[in-house]
Design an enzyme around this catalytic site. Structure first.
Site, PDB file in Angstrom:
ATOM      1  N   ILE A   1      58.190 109.036  66.803  1.00 33.16           N
ATOM      2  CA  ILE A   1      58.242 108.122  65.670  1.00 33.16           C
ATOM      3  C   ILE A   1      56.885 107.424  65.681  1.00 33.16           C
ATOM      4  CG2 ILE A   1      59.346 106.102  64.642  1.00 33.16           C
ATOM      5  CD1 ILE A   1      61.916 106.890  65.994  1.00 33.16           C
ATOM      6  N   PRO A   2      55.974 107.789  64.777  1.00 33.50           N
ATOM      7  CA  PRO A   2      54.548 107.483  64.963  1.00 33.50           C
ATOM      8  C   PRO A   2      54.139 106.059  64.599  1.00 33.50           C
ATOM      9  CG  PRO A   2      54.840 108.724  62.949  1.00 33.50           C
ATOM     10  CD  PRO A   2      56.206 108.632  63.588  1.00 33.50           C
ATOM     11  N   CYS A   3      54.562 105.095  65.433  1.00 30.65           N
ATOM     12  CA  CYS A   3      54.194 103.708  65.179  1.00 30.65           C
ATOM     13  C   CYS A   3      52.692 103.490  65.332  1.00 30.65           C
ATOM     14  CB  CYS A   3      54.969 102.767  66.093  1.00 30.65           C
ATOM     15  SG  CYS A   3      54.927 103.195  67.845  1.00 30.65           S
ATOM     16  N   HIS A   4      51.997 104.401  66.010  1.00 29.82           N
ATOM     17  CA  HIS A   4      50.543 104.264  66.148  1.00 29.82           C
ATOM     18  C   HIS A   4      49.828 104.464  64.817  1.00 29.82           C
ATOM     19  CE1 HIS A   4      51.418 108.568  66.647  1.00 29.82           C
ATOM     20  NE2 HIS A   4      50.209 108.799  66.182  1.00 29.82           N
ATOM     21  N   ARG A   5      50.526 104.999  63.808  1.00 32.14           N
ATOM     22  CA  ARG A   5      49.908 105.221  62.495  1.00 32.14           C
ATOM     23  C   ARG A   5      50.047 104.027  61.560  1.00 32.14           C
ATOM     24  NH1 ARG A   5      52.643 111.189  62.023  1.00 32.14           N
ATOM     25  NH2 ARG A   5      51.577 112.085  63.834  1.00 32.14           N
TER      26      ARG A   5
END
Length: 286
Positions: free
Chosen positions: A247-251
């Site tokens: 779940i790409p919270c870094h984006r």
């Protein structure tokens, strides 16, 4: 030279640690640091250092440095930002193509979440990933946790994740979680079990619609989930994402283009964004 697909997770993790050390050196010295000087600080020959860099990210160290300068986030936001509403309309949601992986996901009911994971058996174990050692957790429905320990340490990562579902039964079982993590990083998809409050799950669903190599803002996520004034709450939910990277919270970035925070350490977030952007550009140019 080995291609990326030929490397095992331990080798990729070693390459990540080299890159993480290089990022620290670049932060201290600035992007003008030459390849020879950077390699010397890493205790390697320039040729060996360049081989490791290229094997890990697909581009040369000089090219990679361009993705690590302080204003890169702003450039990425300007040139590669995704509009979440458009992503949703084109099928990047629900049971469709979720970011760069084919995933199946199931959310815990609000009542189950309120009970703090009571009745759940969560298996966990440590595994190597392209971004260093990670703690993986899974229920019988799928992967429910992925925490990166390189910056925060093993003890803090384990205490953090166990504290999210205090009533669950935790069983150390690396053999059960390793195949799920391996499949996810290899792009073979898998099942996710989202364990969170309803608002958090809405935010995590929005994150799943951001394709690899693109970014969005906290305010855009707030609009996409129908709560445009809840930017601060969105930021908190992003930070509480239990399945980092997948779940790409870094984006998720600030509207100004600033990186914002990252629960497992900003060096990890910077490396993830740079790795994705560099590989996307390398793929486009191939």
């Amino acid at each position: 030279m080995k291609q990326d697909g030929d490397m095992d997770d331990q080798e990729r993790a070693y390459h990540y640690r080299v890159v993480a050390r290089a990022i620290a050196e670049l932060d201290a010295a600035g992007p003008g640091l030459s390849l020879d000087a950077l390699a010397a600080r890493m205790g390697m020959s320039p040729a060996h250092f360049q081989r490791i860099f290229t094997a890990w990210v697909g581009v040369s160290p000089k090219r990679y440095q361009q993705y690590l300068v302080l204003d890169h986030a702003k450039a990425l936001l300007a040139g590669h930002a995704t509009v979440l509403e458009t992503a949703q309309e084109t099928g990047l949601s629900g049971s469709g193509r979720l970011h760069d992986l084919f995933l199946r996901w199931e959310a815990m009911s609000p009542g189950d979440y309120a009970r703090g994971g009571a009745g759940l058996v969560i298996r966990w174990g440590w595994c190597e990933t392209p971004f260093g050692e990670a703690l993986a957790m899974a229920t019988d429905r799928g992967l429910c946790g992925l925490a990166f320990a390189e910056e925060v340490g093993r003890d803090a990562a384990l205490a953090d994740m166990r504290g999210r579902w205090p009533q669950a039964a935790f069983v150390e079982d690396p053999g059960a979680v390793a195949p799920l993590v391996e499949a996810a990083f290899a792009g073979r998809g898998g099942a996710l079990h989202l364990i969170g409050a309803p608002f958090q799950i809405k935010v995590w669903e929005a994150l799943l619609r951001i394709p690899s190599g693109q970014v969005t803002t906290y305010s855009e996520i707030a609009r996409a989930i129908g709560h445009p004034a809840a930017v601060r709450a969105v930021g908190t939910a992003v930070g509480r994402n239990p399945i980092s990277w997948i779940i790409p919270c870094h984006r998720a970035l600030r509207k100004s283009g600033g990186l914002g925070g990252y629960h497992w350490g900003l060096p990890v977030k910077r490396a993830m964004l740079a790795w994705e952007a560099a590989r996307a550009d390398a793929h486009t140019q191939a």
